[in-house]
Design a protein around this motif. Structure first.
Motif, short mmCIF file in Angstrom:
data_model
loop_
_atom_site.label_atom_id
_atom_site.label_comp_id
_atom_site.label_asym_id
_atom_site.label_seq_id
_atom_site.Cartn_x
_atom_site.Cartn_y
_atom_site.Cartn_z
N ILE A 208 0.95 -1.38 -0.06
CA ILE A 208 -0.01 0.07 0.01
C ILE A 208 1.20 1.06 0.08
CG2 ILE A 208 -1.94 -1.04 1.05
CD1 ILE A 208 -0.94 0.01 3.88
N SER A 209 0.55 2.37 -0.72
CA SER A 209 1.39 3.51 -0.91
C SER A 209 0.54 4.47 -1.42
CB SER A 209 2.54 3.30 -1.82
OG SER A 209 3.20 4.33 -1.99
N ASN A 210 0.93 5.76 -0.89
CA ASN A 210 0.46 7.00 -1.34
C ASN A 210 1.74 7.83 -2.04
OD1 ASN A 210 2.14 7.92 0.85
ND2 ASN A 210 0.42 8.71 1.89
N GLY A 211 2.57 7.09 -2.34
CA GLY A 211 4.09 7.68 -3.02
C GLY A 211 5.09 8.26 -2.05
N THR A 212 4.55 8.76 -1.06
CA THR A 212 5.30 9.29 0.00
C THR A 212 5.73 8.10 1.20
OG1 THR A 212 4.52 11.54 -0.19
CG2 THR A 212 5.71 10.95 2.01
N HIS A 213 4.64 7.36 1.48
CA HIS A 213 4.59 6.30 2.40
C HIS A 213 4.25 4.87 1.84
CE1 HIS A 213 4.23 9.68 6.00
NE2 HIS A 213 5.77 9.14 5.54
N THR A 214 5.26 3.91 2.07
CA THR A 214 4.80 2.56 1.30
C THR A 214 4.97 1.43 2.44
OG1 THR A 214 5.75 3.59 -0.61
CG2 THR A 214 5.31 1.11 -0.46
N LYS A 215 4.05 0.59 2.58
CA LYS A 215 4.22 -0.40 3.58
C LYS A 215 3.62 -1.81 2.87
CE LYS A 215 3.69 0.41 8.11
NZ LYS A 215 2.95 0.77 9.38
N TYR A 216 4.09 -2.98 3.50
CA TYR A 216 3.71 -4.13 2.71
C TYR A 216 3.31 -4.93 4.01
CZ TYR A 216 8.07 -6.34 4.81
OH TYR A 216 8.96 -6.82 5.63
#
Length: 1022
Positions: A208-216
């Motif tokens: 999941i990402s908003n470009g600035t923050h990304t997690k899995y």
């Protein structure tokens, strides 16, 4: 003249291009020139994946997906399927309509070879993924895939591995919370992952990402989150368990482009999918975090390196800067308590045992209880993977068994084996020895005996609190003072500061309750010790501490909060009380029983007591907590009799049959351990037991009347800081002694000099009035409430989308800070708003939640996707049906004349997620009240009659099988869970074709499930 020895550089085996976690990553920061839409972000991400070697392919429909899958599996297996063979694979294996997500995860993780019956009569093994040679797998990327289940959905970006969608990425535009991407995937599971051929249920990982923050995170993290949230509770598998990616120095890699270059490099992604996921016996898919993978690979690298350079059975020689002067065979991993060392050690042991030249892996713990605990945990990761043992004789058989590759044992049993079996052939084998929590008894004579006996070994230690020269203490072997002396170089570290920054453990909030004042001017330590001993056991002090705990227990453990854990609905958290001695423990237990005897039954705490003979009254120079074993034979008669009496209380309450004899005491310990983990015990009084190596996510409070420092302090505090959900925001420490300096010193030692600002929460005043953070003012509770009442005065009339969003954000911020403030004693009577005013605001908040949630169903993108609701925090102040019945009884006593009570009832229902589902039932009951009504008795009769009537109506409307449906719902209420998967649910449905173009059967299941869930919510807890 002696020439100074120079550091030697050895050729690393796994470093560089073939390591899964990059050693150090420098982000390529570029200033944005223009606004980036979600479509632009998606296009840039796909281009990056193409540069990584992924093939971009346009697939928009199920037919295209299946055609490509056939091509990719043909390529992987070097075999062209006939139409008949392909149909066989699809119908019986890949797209079996009777299988769901967990069966598909198992195929990728365990059952990835299909036995194909070929047209010519032969059989052939068909692989869906190659785990041995991972670069034989083919990576493709697709986007904007369209499917229709309950609604039409369009998925963002999906990575195909050999044609199967194994990684799904959900993107949001910059500035939108990534939690909304998490929620979007929730909706896809509910609405469409299962639709058509169900291939998207093969997804192992989500990004999941908003470009600035990304997690899995793994598929079952999301799935369990959904399942348990539907029971109106909360789970330990939620958004809090999503993970950041990082380099080997724990530097976070958050930007999507940087994440794409590292996590989505072909080698890393395939290694994570094939080597660093564990599908447990509880059917949970665990995906390892970057620091766990880095530590595992550091150890594997050191094994191979020291083998290649023939540097076995010796410890590294290091210079003052920790550069290697002479290569050794091991090292240590410093990963803070609560960061998942057991999973790391399991994967390390598993992969090391598969090396051709390694004969055995020994995992050594230093206490019998950890022996059982570790074996159980390893068994969850893989049934039968490790061999536990109950005796030295059994250990001997396992060491002699060539098929026993991983052996878990205590250092005591291993020491006894060595002393009894001098010259045994196992000592000549190529052995990997891994010590858990290597700072304790391993530094003694047993450690020396072990390394003297084995001839070809590698030795590694895992610890959350290493011993450095600074905190080594006096006495003992001068060559085994520090962790580095015992094991060699530090291979990897992940400190408490790293873990809190990554939100993998919680910070601490410490209360210092002054109950032990010393006379001024006492300098002599011996005199001071005598004075403290006398004061700490003074009856009035014991009485005061118990009064404090009983009066503050509900606030500290949040006893008005409901949440879900392992399919059980729990109310609040639980706690441990650490005391200085057996004598003090006895006094406290007796005082608790005395004071609780005067309390109503509902306010009594389930208390338990445990101690055994050991040096548990002495404070260790190095801060280590003395070991307590299961030997109670050394207790004096009074202490033994008291323990027996406390265990009898336990037996009476839990209907068990334990005592303080050696065998049964060990069983008592294990049963008590389980009941604390399940939150069946409210408060456990201990001396040293349970303060190290014990994990229970439901524990949130440690009461301390004991001197702690260094290792012992951080170990004990860390019992409280396991993540669970957003309600458990910190570990609560309540100290009845002045441990402030000791706490600061320990946190600095095992974090860094600035760690206290990260590891400890802020003060009450800061949360209440606001604080400065990096030059920016952070609003406190007082300012937030002032803004709420100014912008949204009661009665609320919110006009327009923008005002709705502003209210949701503001009230969410208030819920967060109030959740922290409620554990401060000073917050009582300082809430500003009245209970009714909070109910009015909360009612509006819940109304908006339902309104916006409905508008999101099935939407690809929504103007409200930057809104996050703090529903967990709403649920923590849930009212229950008993509260409403008390109000109804009050209304009855006024001869049904006091309409203000009806207003109070309505506001209470509207402000509660739980009670809203029962609103119609409650209102209908109130309408039946007359002068003859017996409120409580008639309520239960009314609810029971309506429950039967409502279920019969659903059965009739949906043409369900009557007996099967009634049994299904009886089981649901018994288990507090509505289980929609499996045969029990399928058995209640009317007959219908299994396969149809319009998904009629699937739609029928959804329709029935929605009605039964509404029925379940309406009558659960009634």
């Amino acid at each position: 003249m002696n020439k100074e020895k120079q550091p030697i550089h050895y050729n690393m085996v796994i470093e560089g291009g073939s390591s899964t976690v990059v050693a150090e990553y420098t982000a390529e920061y570029k200033t944005a020139q223009k606004y980036q839409s979600e479509a632009d972000l998606e296009a840039a991400f796909i281009k990056l994946l193409q540069n990584n070697g992924y093939e971009y392919i346009k697939i928009k429909t199920q037919d295209d997906l299946l055609k490509n899958l056939r091509v990719q599996l043909s390529k992987l297996n070097d075999y062209n399927f006939s139409d008949n063979e392909w149909k066989q694979i699809l119908n019986t294996y890949l797209a079996n309509q009777n299988e769901r997500t967990k069966e598909k995860i198992r195929k990728i993780q365990e059952d990835f070879i299909y036995n194909l019956k070929c047209d010519n009569g032969n059989t052939k093994n068909i692989y869906i993924i190659d785990k041995k040679n991972i670069h034989n797998n083919f990576l493709q990327v697709i986007n904007q895939y369209e499917t229709e289940g309950n609604y039409k959905n369009i998925y963002d970006v999906t990575v195909l591995v050999n044609g199967l969608p194994l990684v799904h990425c959900e993107l949001k535009r910059r500035g939108v919370s990534i939690r909304e991407a998490f929620n979007q995937i929730d909706r896809y599971r509910r609405d469409s992952f299962w639709s058509e051929s169900g291939l998207f249920e093969y997804a192992q990982l989500f990004v999941i990402s908003n470009g600035t923050h990304t997690k899995y995170y793994s598929n079952t993290t999301r799935q369990t989150h959904i399942k348990e949230r539907q029971i109106a509770g909360k789970t330990s598998d939620s958004f809090e368990f999503t993970s950041w990616w990082a380099d080997a120095k724990n530097k976070r890699i958050a930007d999507l482009m940087d994440f794409g270059k590292t996590f989505f490099s072909k080698h890393t992604l395939l290694a994570v999918l094939t080597k660093y996921c564990v599908f447990t016996t509880e059917e949970r898919l665990l995906v390892m975090r970057p620091y766990q993978i880095a530590a595992t690979e550091k150890i594997l690298n050191k094994i191979e390196l020291s083998t290649n350079y023939n540097a076995l059975s010796k410890v590294d020689k290091l210079d003052k800067d920790n550069n290697i002067l002479e290569l050794g065979c091991g090292g240590y991993i410093w990963h803070t308590t609560g960061s998942g060392k057991t999973l790391t050690s399991f994967k390390t042991a598993q992969l090391a045992s598969k090396l051709d030249y390694i004969d055995k892996v020994l995992f050594v713990v230093d206490r019998k209880d950890l022996d059982h605990q570790t074996t159980r945990e390893y068994d969850k990761f893989e049934k039968g993977a490790a061999n536990g043992n109950t005796s030295t004789e059994k250990l001997k058989k396992q060491l002699e068994d060539p098929n026993a590759n991983i052996i878990i044992t205590t250092i005591q049993k291993l020491d006894r084996f060595i002393n009894k079996n001098k010259g045994h052939t196992v000592f000549n084998g190529h052995i990997v020895i891994i010590f858990d929590e290597c700072h304790r008894s391993q530094f003694g004579n047993m450690h020396a005996e072990i390394i003297k006996s084995f001839k070809n070994y590698h030795i590694f230690g895992f610890t959350g609190t290493p011993i450095f020269a600074k905190n080594a203490g006096g006495g003992g072997n001068p060559h085994l003072k520090t962790t580095q002396q015992a094991f060699g170089e530090k291979l990897h570290s992940y400190t408490i500061v790293d873990a809190i920054n990554d939100e993998n453990v919680l910070p601490f909030r410490i209360d210092y309750v002054d109950t032990l004042k010393m006379k001024e001017g006492i300098k002599d330590k011996k005199v001071m010790a005598i004075d403290i001993k006398k004061a700490e056991n003074a009856p009035e002090r014991i009485r005061g501490v118990v009064e404090y705990i009983l009066s503050h227990f509900n606030d500290k453990t949040k006893r008005n909060n409901f949440y879900q854990l392992k399919e059980r609905r729990l109310l609040g958290f639980n706690s441990i009380f650490a005391v200085s001695s057996i004598e003090t423990a006895k006094k406290y237990y007796a005082e608790f029983q005395k004071q609780m005897a005067e309390l109503p039954e509902a306010q009594k705490l389930k208390t338990a007591l445990i101690y055994s003979f050991g040096a548990n009254e002495e404070e260790q120079e190095d801060g280590l907590l003395p070991d307590e074993d299961f030997d109670t034979s050394g207790l004096d008669k009074n202490s033994r009799d008291f323990l027996e009496s406390a265990i009898k209380d336990y037996n009476k309450y839990f209907k068990t049959n334990y005592d303080a004899s050696s065998d049964k005491f060990q069983n008592y310990y294990q049963d008590l351990s389980l009941k604390v983990k399940n939150r069946e015990v409210d408060l456990l009084i201990v001396c040293n037991m349970f303060l190290t190596g014990f994990d229970a996510v439901t524990l949130n409070t440690l009461w301390v009347d004991k001197n702690l420092q260094q290792h012992g302090l951080l170990q004990a505090f860390s019992r409280t800081n396991r993540i669970l959900n957003s309600v458990k925001a910190f570990g609560n420490i309540v100290c009845f002694r002045d441990l402030e300096q000791a706490a600061n010193d320990a946190i600095s030692l095992f974090g860094n000099k600035d760690a206290c600002g990260i590891v400890l929460l802020k003060s009450y005043k800061e949360y209440y009035e606001g604080w400065e953070n990096g030059g920016q003012h952070q609003r406190g509770y007082k300012e937030l409430i002032a803004e709420l009442t100014e912008k949204f005065p009661l009665p609320i009339n919110i006009i327009g989308d923008q005002s709705e969003k502003e209210f949701i954000r503001l009230y969410g911020a208030i819920l967060k800070v109030k959740n922290i403030l409620t554990s401060f004693d000073d917050f009582a009577d300082n809430e500003i708003l009245s209970e009714r005013e909070f109910q009015d605001y909360q009612s509006v908040y819940i109304d908006l939640y339902h309104k916006l949630r409905k508008s999101k169903d099935g939407d690809k993108e929504n103007i409200n996707d930057d809104i996050v609701f703090e529903m967990e925090l709403v649920k923590q102040v849930e009212l229950n049906i008993d509260y409403i019945l008390i109000l109804v009884a009050k209304y009855y006593k006024t001869n049904m004349q006091d309409k203000e009570i009806l207003t109070t009832i309505e506001k209470a229902i509207n402000s509660s997620l739980e009670l809203r589902s029962k609103k119609e039932l409650i209102e209908n009951f109130i309408n039946t009240i007359n002068n003859e009504t017996k409120v409580y008795e008639d309520w239960h009769k009314f609810a029971a009659e309506n429950k039967i009537k409502d279920l019969e109506q659903i059965i009739k409307e949906e043409n369900l099988k009557e007996q099967e449906t009634k049994k299904f719902m009886d089981n649901a209420f018994r288990d507090a869970e509505l289980k929609s998967a499996g045969q029990a649910f399928a058995a209640i449905l009317p007959p219908s074709p299994m396969f149809s173009k319009d998904n009629a059967r699937a739609k029928k299941k959804i329709a029935v499930l929605e009605k039964l869930r509404a029925f379940f919510d309406k009558y659960s807890g009634v």
